[in-house]
Motif scaffolding. Structure first.
Motif, PDB file in Angstrom:
ATOM      1  N   GLU A 156      -0.755   1.991   4.804  1.00  0.00           N
ATOM      2  CA  GLU A 156      -1.249   0.656   5.122  1.00  0.00           C
ATOM      3  C   GLU A 156      -1.143  -0.203   3.876  1.00  0.00           C
ATOM      4  OE1 GLU A 156      -5.388  -1.493   6.401  1.00  0.00           O
ATOM      5  OE2 GLU A 156      -5.018   0.545   7.099  1.00  0.00           O
ATOM      6  N   LYS A 170      -2.332  -3.362   1.870  1.00  0.00           N
ATOM      7  CA  LYS A 170      -3.511  -4.243   1.797  1.00  0.00           C
ATOM      8  C   LYS A 170      -3.050  -5.695   1.737  1.00  0.00           C
ATOM      9  CE  LYS A 170      -6.437  -0.884   1.511  1.00  0.00           C
ATOM     10  NZ  LYS A 170      -7.349  -0.580   2.556  1.00  0.00           N
ATOM     11  N   GLY A 171      -3.779  -6.556   2.392  1.00  0.00           N
ATOM     12  CA  GLY A 171      -3.479  -7.979   2.348  1.00  0.00           C
ATOM     13  C   GLY A 171      -2.551  -8.448   3.451  1.00  0.00           C
ATOM     14  N   THR A 218      -3.007  -7.590   6.746  1.00  0.00           N
ATOM     15  CA  THR A 218      -3.649  -7.485   8.053  1.00  0.00           C
ATOM     16  C   THR A 218      -4.325  -8.801   8.387  1.00  0.00           C
ATOM     17  OG1 THR A 218      -5.628  -6.575   7.025  1.00  0.00           O
ATOM     18  CG2 THR A 218      -4.016  -5.002   7.864  1.00  0.00           C
TER      19      THR A 218
END
Length: 148
Positions: free
Chosen positions: A120, A122-123, A125
């Motif tokens: 995943e 970050k930033g 979503t």
């Protein structure tokens, strides 16, 4: 009588679907051509003329050609499984002359287990509301052309 013929054809079709199917992929090995390769004598261009283009190459370190052949079998709707695999590895030195020849079979293959997880970032979503409102105003034409 007609129903009997239809049933007979259906049974034959179903039974033929259960037959084993063989699939051949990749290079077709010819022992005469391979035995004519000489370490320290045959160059890269002669190898290509004799064996054709390799299945894949490696440019890390010495130039290496890989000729790969695979035989698979499948039954009905099951996934095919590999029955035989041969890999011919030809390594060239800096003068583009054969340095080494190796042959590998399916018994020497290694199974690689791939990681099933995901990474995943970050930033990246956005909530559904952020996605909707981020597009507001993007599709309107500008009222006047910009002057520079």
């Amino acid at each position: 009588m007609q129903i009997r013929n239809i049933l007979l054809v259906a049974i034959v079709c179903l039974l033929s679907a259960c037959a084993k199917h063989e699939h051949f992929h990749g290079y077709s090995f010819d022992e005469k051509e391979i035995s004519s390769l000489k370490i320290g004598q045959t160059n890269e261009e002669e190898t290509r003329e004799l064996l054709g283009s390799p299945t894949t190459t490696s440019d890390f370190g010495d130039k290496t050609y890989y000729y790969i052949s695979m035989q698979q079998q499948s039954e009905a709707f099951f996934h095919p499984h590999t029955v035989a695999q041969d890999v011919l590895e030809i390594t060239f030195n800096r003068q583009k002359v054969i340095n080494n020849i190796k042959s590998y079979t399916l018994n020497e293959a290694r199974n690689i287990n791939y990681a099933s997880g995901t990474t995943e970032l970050k930033g990246n979503t956005m909530t559904p509301l952020e996605q909707i409102f981020s597009n507001v105003g993007k599709f309107n034409k500008p009222k006047s052309p910009k002057q520079f």
